[in-house]
Structures are given as structure tokens and as C-alpha cells.
Write an enzyme that holds these catalytic residues in place. Sequence first.
Site, PDB file in Angstrom:
ATOM      1  N   GLN B 227    -117.369 -32.135  -9.079  1.00 46.05           N
ATOM      2  CA  GLN B 227    -118.281 -32.287  -7.943  1.00 46.05           C
ATOM      3  C   GLN B 227    -117.576 -32.101  -6.605  1.00 46.05           C
ATOM      4  OE1 GLN B 227    -120.385 -36.246  -6.925  1.00 46.05           O
ATOM      5  NE2 GLN B 227    -122.014 -34.818  -7.469  1.00 46.05           N
ATOM      6  N   LEU B 239    -113.943 -38.854   2.972  1.00 42.63           N
ATOM      7  CA  LEU B 239    -115.382 -38.761   2.744  1.00 42.63           C
ATOM      8  C   LEU B 239    -116.199 -39.391   3.862  1.00 42.63           C
ATOM      9  CD1 LEU B 239    -117.572 -38.093   0.489  1.00 42.63           C
ATOM     10  CD2 LEU B 239    -117.558 -40.543   0.091  1.00 42.63           C
ATOM     11  N   HIS B 337    -114.551 -34.180  -5.079  1.00 38.81           N
ATOM     12  CA  HIS B 337    -114.912 -35.584  -4.981  1.00 38.81           C
ATOM     13  C   HIS B 337    -114.939 -36.338  -6.310  1.00 38.81           C
ATOM     14  CE1 HIS B 337    -116.825 -39.119  -3.387  1.00 38.81           C
ATOM     15  NE2 HIS B 337    -117.923 -38.944  -4.092  1.00 38.81           N
ATOM     16  N   ARG B 372    -123.411 -35.157 -10.754  1.00 36.40           N
ATOM     17  CA  ARG B 372    -123.721 -36.576 -10.668  1.00 36.40           C
ATOM     18  C   ARG B 372    -124.516 -36.867  -9.410  1.00 36.40           C
ATOM     19  NH1 ARG B 372    -121.368 -40.925  -7.747  1.00 36.40           N
ATOM     20  NH2 ARG B 372    -119.616 -39.681  -7.017  1.00 36.40           N
TER      21      ARG B 372
HETATM   22  C1  LIG Z   1    -114.612 -41.741  -1.240  1.00 36.57           C
HETATM   23  C2  LIG Z   1    -115.473 -42.021  -2.433  1.00 36.57           C
HETATM   24  C3  LIG Z   1    -116.728 -42.578  -2.273  1.00 36.57           C
HETATM   25  C4  LIG Z   1    -117.541 -42.847  -3.365  1.00 36.57           C
HETATM   26  N1  LIG Z   1    -118.771 -43.408  -3.160  1.00 36.57           N
HETATM   27  C5  LIG Z   1    -119.533 -43.721  -4.238  1.00 36.57           C
HETATM   28  C6  LIG Z   1    -120.803 -44.357  -4.073  1.00 36.57           C
HETATM   29  O1  LIG Z   1    -121.229 -44.643  -2.970  1.00 36.57           O
HETATM   30  N2  LIG Z   1    -121.512 -44.656  -5.167  1.00 36.57           N
HETATM   31  C7  LIG Z   1    -121.072 -44.371  -6.421  1.00 36.57           C
HETATM   32  O2  LIG Z   1    -121.766 -44.680  -7.370  1.00 36.57           O
HETATM   33  N3  LIG Z   1    -119.875 -43.777  -6.610  1.00 36.57           N
HETATM   34  C8  LIG Z   1    -119.100 -43.434  -5.558  1.00 36.57           C
HETATM   35  N4  LIG Z   1    -117.885 -42.837  -5.753  1.00 36.57           N
HETATM   36  C9  LIG Z   1    -117.368 -42.670  -7.111  1.00 36.57           C
HETATM   37  C10 LIG Z   1    -116.872 -43.987  -7.673  1.00 36.57           C
HETATM   38  O3  LIG Z   1    -116.279 -44.750  -6.654  1.00 36.57           O
HETATM   39  C11 LIG Z   1    -115.834 -43.824  -8.764  1.00 36.57           C
HETATM   40  O4  LIG Z   1    -116.246 -42.847  -9.653  1.00 36.57           O
HETATM   41  C12 LIG Z   1    -115.660 -45.118  -9.532  1.00 36.57           C
HETATM   42  O5  LIG Z   1    -115.427 -46.179  -8.669  1.00 36.57           O
HETATM   43  C13 LIG Z   1    -114.544 -45.015 -10.545  1.00 36.57           C
HETATM   44  O6  LIG Z   1    -114.289 -46.298 -11.059  1.00 36.57           O
HETATM   45  P1  LIG Z   1    -113.371 -46.517 -12.313  1.00 36.57           P
HETATM   46  O7  LIG Z   1    -113.430 -47.960 -12.631  1.00 36.57           O
HETATM   47  O8  LIG Z   1    -113.741 -45.560 -13.364  1.00 36.57           O
HETATM   48  O9  LIG Z   1    -111.903 -46.099 -11.843  1.00 36.57           O
HETATM   49  P2  LIG Z   1    -110.970 -46.573 -10.591  1.00 36.57           P
HETATM   50  O10 LIG Z   1    -111.649 -47.531  -9.704  1.00 36.57           O
HETATM   51  O11 LIG Z   1    -110.446 -45.333 -10.034  1.00 36.57           O
HETATM   52  O12 LIG Z   1    -109.839 -47.375 -11.321  1.00 36.57           O
HETATM   53  C14 LIG Z   1    -108.846 -46.767 -12.082  1.00 36.57           C
HETATM   54  C15 LIG Z   1    -107.880 -47.824 -12.541  1.00 36.57           C
HETATM   55  O13 LIG Z   1    -107.004 -47.266 -13.502  1.00 36.57           O
HETATM   56  C16 LIG Z   1    -105.702 -47.680 -13.246  1.00 36.57           C
HETATM   57  N5  LIG Z   1    -104.772 -46.677 -13.792  1.00 36.57           N
HETATM   58  C17 LIG Z   1    -104.854 -45.337 -13.683  1.00 36.57           C
HETATM   59  N6  LIG Z   1    -103.818 -44.769 -14.307  1.00 36.57           N
HETATM   60  C18 LIG Z   1    -103.074 -45.759 -14.838  1.00 36.57           C
HETATM   61  C19 LIG Z   1    -101.876 -45.815 -15.592  1.00 36.57           C
HETATM   62  N7  LIG Z   1    -101.210 -44.704 -15.958  1.00 36.57           N
HETATM   63  N8  LIG Z   1    -101.413 -47.022 -15.971  1.00 36.57           N
HETATM   64  C20 LIG Z   1    -102.057 -48.153 -15.619  1.00 36.57           C
HETATM   65  N9  LIG Z   1    -103.188 -48.161 -14.903  1.00 36.57           N
HETATM   66  C21 LIG Z   1    -103.683 -46.978 -14.516  1.00 36.57           C
HETATM   67  C22 LIG Z   1    -105.630 -47.835 -11.761  1.00 36.57           C
HETATM   68  O14 LIG Z   1    -104.620 -48.729 -11.407  1.00 36.57           O
HETATM   69  C23 LIG Z   1    -107.010 -48.400 -11.449  1.00 36.57           C
HETATM   70  O15 LIG Z   1    -106.988 -49.792 -11.584  1.00 36.57           O
HETATM   71  C24 LIG Z   1    -117.085 -42.538  -4.655  1.00 36.57           C
HETATM   72  C25 LIG Z   1    -115.819 -41.982  -4.821  1.00 36.57           C
HETATM   73  C26 LIG Z   1    -115.025 -41.693  -3.731  1.00 36.57           C
HETATM   74  C27 LIG Z   1    -113.729 -41.016  -3.937  1.00 36.57           C
END
Ligand SMILES: Cc1cc2nc3c(=O)[nH]c(=O)nc-3n(C[C@H](O)[C@H](O)[C@H](O)COP(=O)(O)OP(=O)(O)OC[C@H]3O[C@@H](n4cnc5c(N)ncnc54)[C@H](O)[C@@H]3O)c2cc1C
Lengths: 317, 557
Positions: B227, B239, B337, B372
Site C-alpha cells: 500500500q 504520514l 505505507h 487495506r
Molecule cells: C504512520 C502510520 C499510521 C497508521 N495509521 C493507522 C490507522 O490510523 N489505523 C489503522 O488501522 N492502521 C494504521 N496504520 C497501520 C498500523 O499501525 C499497523 O499495521 C499496526 O499497528 C501493526 O501492528 P502490529 O502489532 O502488527 O506490529 P507493530 O506494532 O509494528 O509491532 C511489531 C513488534 O514486533 C517486534 N519485533 C519485530 N521484529 C522483532 C525481532 N526480530 N525480535 C523481537 N521482536 C521483534 C517489535 O519490537 C514490535 O514490538 C498506520 C501505520 C503507519 C506506519
Amino acid sequence: MDVDLNIARFNPDAEGKSPYRQEFNIEVNETDTVLDGLIKIREEVDGTLALRCSCRSAICGSCAMRVNGQAVLACNTKITDLVSNKNKSINVEPIGNMKIIKDLIVEFDTHWEKIKAIDPWIKTDSSPPEAEYIASNESMVELAGVMGCIQCGACVSDCTVLAVDETFLGPAALAKAYRFIADPRDEANSQRLKDLNEPSGIWDCTRCMQCVEVCPKGVDPMGRIMKLRDFAMEAGFKNTNGARHAEVFSEIIRNNGVLNEFWLPVKTFGMFNIPEMLKLAPIGLKMVMRGKMPPIFYEKIPGYKNITKLFEKTKVL
Amino acid sequence: MFDFDVIVMGAGLAGMRAALAASQNGSKVAVITKVYPVRSHSNAAQGGINAALTDRGDNWEDHAFDTIKGSDYLADQDAVEVMAKEAGSEVINMEHMGAAFNRDDQGRLGVRAFGGQREARTFFVADFTGQALLHVLHEQVLNSGVKVFEEWFVTSLIMQEGRCNGVVAMDMRTGELHVMRAKAVIIASGGVGRVFEPSTNALICTGDGIALGYRAGAGIMDMEMVQYHPTTLKNNGALMSEAARGEGAHLLNSEGERFMERYAPNMMELASRDVVSRSEQTEINEGRGIDGCVLLDARHLGEKLINERLSQIRQLGIDFAGKDMVTDPVPIRPGMHYIMGGIKTDIDGQTSIPGLYGAGETACVSVHGGNRLGANSLLDTLVFGRRSGEHASEWVKNQTSASVDDSYSKTDREAIQNLLNRDKGEMFGQIRLNLGQTMNKHLAVYRDQNGMEQAKSDLIELKNRYSNVIVHDKNLIFNTNLIFTLELGFMLDCAETIILGALERKESRGAHTRTDMPDRDDKNWLKHIVVSQINGEPKVDYVPVNITKWQPQERKY
Ligand SMILES: Cc1cc2nc3c(=O)[nH]c(=O)nc-3n(C[C@H](O)[C@H](O)[C@H](O)COP(=O)(O)OP(=O)(O)OC[C@H]3O[C@@H](n4cnc5c(N)ncnc54)[C@H](O)[C@@H]3O)c2cc1C
């Protein structure tokens, strides 16, 4: 343009292990931040430079450090704001009041321990409603203001109380505590206030404003601590030096229109509190010797009655 | 050696939600995270989280349909149904935990409009919804029995006879590797943003978990679906949330025209992201841009609303573009993104490998398909984070611990030692930059065969350079130089799955728009592309799209 980043370094693996300074002269763009400069160094010049950083948009809280002596987020501190034609050197150090692990990376353990110490989760006795809790938008916007804290540690770094007393809970943990006490959904206020009233809690802040100054998110930790003091006194927790100090302070002004610094400590501690009075004695003696002892007897100011009226009108204390 | 029932890799919203669910269900749970939990990239989410609340007159089917249409019919409809149905309870649950959602006049949760949806159903905390939710979830984790390994870096999965029995992880403070046994591992390590340069994503979004899944033989699905967000700042790719357009901001070209009129006359600026990004790119390509950008104009919203609801991005504009949106339009452009693809899972987070689960941006259920919808990702993390935590904790009840011992860290230890011993070669920095530039050039909003082929051969060269990469820092304590180098290895693998998936899809769908094959082709390509690594070689498979009740239609906004 080029700048000199003068970086405080420390390598725990190295023999001798003493901190040192290293200056890097690098080319940067107009819009570059201090973080951009540091990343450039570690990617292109010296891969051993260690720092934490992640989001680059002032929301993850990783890159707090001291730049030219003040705690900031490196990612929203522009280089051009710091240099001039005459001075192109920028001083970069790890944040203060925390132990250094390596270069700009510090131990956050004590920080998180203090956050944990305030029981940082919502506490309710009753089970939640089926749908959301009803609350006013204002209350939530106000709450979001303090929940905007990103735990970057800038306030902890520059807190002047923590610098001399590491047991102080500190601005970040106290702001976090405020977040629960101000939350209309939390039902543990009275216990929370009781705990915060203990030594190392809300009364240990000296109101130096440093945390307000350096907070990159406008959380206003000191303002929150002051509110917590109000809440604590409203909830009847008056048996601390801090609370008595506040009470005596206003009582003296209310009745006389002017503060008398002799009676302030004496009344705060209580005249018959012999141990505290003995502790005050040496300071008192010194003050007498330097001719700085405030008068024991003093006059009310003319028109003091108006001040008393003001107190009644505004109903403080 | 450490021993747990369930190990969660990642402390973002997906990881912490999974950990809480598993722990509440009686499992002994550990979370391993390479940054402090609240530093996870979930904190960057600005705009909000979607849910169709019935007591608001909305219904889950409308939400599901908007999601499916947004996905260009590539999402699996059974999975979308689950997400849309369970959205309400997840959002209310977060509210009960203490999230300070904005309210309406009656004191109930307030909503804002978001792209690609006919109903305003995005719940929000000003413009830092992700941070607000992440910190609240972290509070709950602090009050649970979950053990969190902070600043620990997972280097590999422990695989025995096709089953996942734990992970190897480095304590970054000491540089020591540890074997961590578990009956189930949930990968919730977030997205792959840094594979592209620039990207809105944080520096830690390096696709570690997706690459680990790939190396272990799990299917990696929909990776061609990348995306590009319509409103990112030129300089650093930061962003400007869709919330700005949700609150009523306009997009203007160099002639001051609201050009979306020509591309999406009904939904205008709030069409799906792929549609808006393509429109912007077309304007720019056809010479109606300004210095490679178009303009985001929010001036008519007024300072009060901007301060109350968009304060964070107002500051971003001031800090990083030198423009205050209260008084000036802000130059923006499409920027990488989000990755719709990821480790293929079912609706309970199970991957094709027993004992291995995936959740959040790392996983591909697939609820986002080809594109998405804004504010569906936070929802995805919570719903499928919880579901995988619940399922894993049930599943482990009938499993015995595998025979794993400390020797399982040997391979990684040797590999790292070799890396540290090498002293001729180049550092990771330039390789990473070149990778990002190639991907951003050839796998962006518009793609074609030649460009993607070019990316493929660039990748081979980059991998060669990587095999000679050196690490400057030879010490073990907090060796971030080493960590970045390991991450780059993960990124190169992720790039491979993206390029292979994209070359495979011979049509245009959602975010995958080919100038040489501009039409959607439901007859041949209404299916998922799954890439996996078998004996070190990539292999491509297809999986049919699950369609429950929404037949593919032409997509107009
Ligand atoms: C600027 C921005 C704005 C956004 N706004 C929105 C929004 O308004 N609404 C919406 O629905 N979505 C939004 N998104 C998308 C959304 O925020 C993310 O897709 C989502 O938060 C991802 O969450 P997650 O829990 O999958 O991963 P993350 O929150 O990225 O967490 C990943 C975790 O994995 C851990 N990790 C990674 N690799 C390793 C490793 N090798 N060893 C140990 N730990 C590791 C990290 O430490 C972290 O704790 C946005 C994204 C961005 C970039």
C-alpha cells in the site's frame, strides 16, 4: 552545509571503560534533524555509534537525548535551529538521571520500575457497562492530553529533584498516576492518592518547571503533579509536610495579607514538634548570623481584610 | 534455556493482545520484543480503528462489504466477516481498559469518516489512536502474568520435523543468545516498511517475522500488495493521516483543482487508498504536480478543529515540511505505507506450520486483499491477535514440550561470530538504501514487467553484496550495528517475496497496478499468490479466494 556533532561516547566492552568525546563533521540538508545526522554517522562513518531511534516522527519516544544540554527528541530537533554562521557545533549526550549502557543508550529500568510502582492500570470495583462508559468529550480530550505521554524520559532526564534524590517517583510516573486519577472510569482514587501522598511522591516536586519545559508532547507533568496535590488535599490527605505547608501558607496570607517566613516552617512542622524544630535550629542560627532571619512579629498589611474576603469569595482552602 | 507454553514475538497491538488472551486462558506466556513495548510501531497509527456498532445504526455487513470492495475482491470473505463481526467488542474492550476515545454530544464514542467506507465508523483518540491503544494495552500486560523480554531480538525459529518449538533470541544488553522453548510461537512482528525508501514506517519495521516464517517454510501470501498511502511528506516520508481528509481536507493539483472529481466523483478524496494514490501519481506524471507533490489543503477546517483532532499532524507538517496546515496547504505524495501480504494464516492465526501462528501486519489472513482500508489494520491486530492467542493457548494444552536444549543456538552463534570476524566488505547502510530505492522505483504505485524484472536482478546483486557485509562494531553489548545487519538479511528475503509475487500476478488489482496489464482479470487471477521457500529455493503456489456472499463487481468510487 556542514556541522560538527560532538558526541558523548562510552563503550562498556572497551578496556578502561571511560567515557570520551568524539566530534564528527558531516554534511547535512536544511531540513535534517539531529537524528538524521546521527543516523548518517552510524550508517556511513562509524557503525559502532549506538543510539535508540525508531519512528522519526516524535511518537515512539526512543530518541530522547540531551542536545546542547537540554533533553529533546533528536527526531524533531532541527539542526538549522541550533547552528549559526559562527557556531556549527552541536553537543549530543545521553539523557540524564539514568545509567549509561553504551554511547547514547541508557538504562530505562528505574523509569519503568517507577511507572509500575503507581499501579498503572485501570482499577474498577464494578463490572463495566455492556457498551462504552458514558463520558464527556471534554473529559476525554483532557485525559488524552496526559495520555499523550510517550515515555521518552526527557522529563526524567532533566528533573532537578531526581538529580539529588533518586527515590523521587519523578514527573513521568506522577503524570501517569494523574492519568488514572483523572479518569472518570477508575475507582481506586482514594488508595492512589494515599500512596502518592507518601514520601517520594507528589510533595517532593520543587516546581522548577524543567519537566514542563522539556516535554516534547506538551504533557505538562508539573501541572499534573500540582493537580494531584489539590486532589489529595480535597480527599482529606492533609497530614504531610507538603499539605500542611500549603495550608499554613494560605492561612498566613489569608489572615495577614502577607507571608511571614518565620512562621511558615514553624507552623508547618508544628511548634511542639521538637525533633523538627531542632533540625531547623542550625539554619535559623545561620540566618540570624547573616542578618536574614525574618521577623517573629510582623504587621498585617493595610487592607488585609480585602485579601481575606478574596479567599472567602474564591473559597480556596 | 527458557521454557514457556506460548511465546509471542512482538509487543505491538497484535502481540500484546495475543499475549493477554493466551495468558487469560491459562498459558505461561512470554513476549519477546526488540524495542520496549510502547516503542512498537503500532504507536504511529494516527487516524483510528473501524467498527460497525449496531447501537449506532451501523451493521457489520456494510463494514464487511466496504472492506471487500476496498480489497478489490482479493480478501477472504469468511475472514472479513469474522473481523467485522468482532470489531465492536474489541473496540469496547479497549474503551473499558481505559482508552480515551473522543466522544459525541451524548458522551458516547464519537466517529470520523475514513476512506473507502460509506459510513463514518472510525473510532479515534485525536490523531494518535495507535499510541493511545498501545499504551493502554501495555498497562494491561503490566498487570498480567505475561513475562516480557524487552530489547531481545529473535534471530531464528526452532524447527524440528516441520514443527515450530520455540525461538532463538539475543539479549541485546549482553549480546548473548538464548534458546527459548515453547509449545507454540505467535509471530506478531509488524510490517516490512523499510524494504522501501522512503516509507511512513519506523526504522524497526524490517519484516523480521515474515522472513523467519519464509525461511522456516511457511507460506507467504499476497506480498505483491504494497500500500502506498496518498498523503506522505516529501522529505522524510512521514504520514499525514487520512484523518485529515476524513475531517474534510481537500487534495489540489498545481492548478488548484480538486482533481479527485475526475477519478472518484462520489467519494472524492475519501475513495480507497489505492485509487487516490494512483490519481495523485497520474496528476504528478502528467505535469499537474508541484515538485513531485500535490497539495493537502485543510485551511477551511479552521484552527479549533485542527488543534482538537489533528494536532499531531499539524506539528508534523510544521516540523518536517515547514508548512502549518492552518494557514498553508501541505505538499504531499503517495508513499509506501503498509504490506497487505504476510505469513498466510487461517482465521485463528494458524500458519501452515504446526506450532506457528501469525497475527497483525506480519500475517495475511487475508482481510485486506489487494488494498487495506484505513483504520482496518488496528482492528486486524486486535481481532486476530486475540484469536491467535486464544487458539494457541487451547492448542498447547494437548501438546508436550519438545526436546530442545541449549545447543539450538549454535548455528546462529556461529553465523554471528563469522559476521563479526569478517573485516573486508561494505557496511549495511548503502545496501539497505539501494534496496529501498529499487523497490520504491519498480514496485510502487505503477509497475510494469521491465521494472519488476530489473528489481529482481538488482535483488540478486544486493544479496551478493550482503554476503560480504561487514559489521564495524565488534563488541557484544548493545551492538545495534549487528542488529541492523541481521535485519537487512530479513529485508532482502521479504523483498524477494514481494518481487516474485508481483511478477507472478499478470493483471492489475488493488495496489498492484501494472501499466502493461491495466485491467483486473477475475477469470484468471481471482486467487492468492503464495510464495514459500523449499530447500532454499522459492516456490510459487495459488490459493483460491474465499467468497461467501459478495460476488466481484466493477469497482467505482
Ligand atoms: C504512520 C502510520 C499510521 C497508521 N495509521 C493507522 C490507522 O490510523 N489505523 C489503522 O488501522 N492502521 C494504521 N496504520 C497501520 C498500523 O499501525 C499497523 O499495521 C499496526 O499497528 C501493526 O501492528 P502490529 O502489532 O502488527 O506490529 P507493530 O506494532 O509494528 O509491532 C511489531 C513488534 O514486533 C517486534 N519485533 C519485530 N521484529 C522483532 C525481532 N526480530 N525480535 C523481537 N521482536 C521483534 C517489535 O519490537 C514490535 O514490538 C498506520 C501505520 C503507519 C506506519
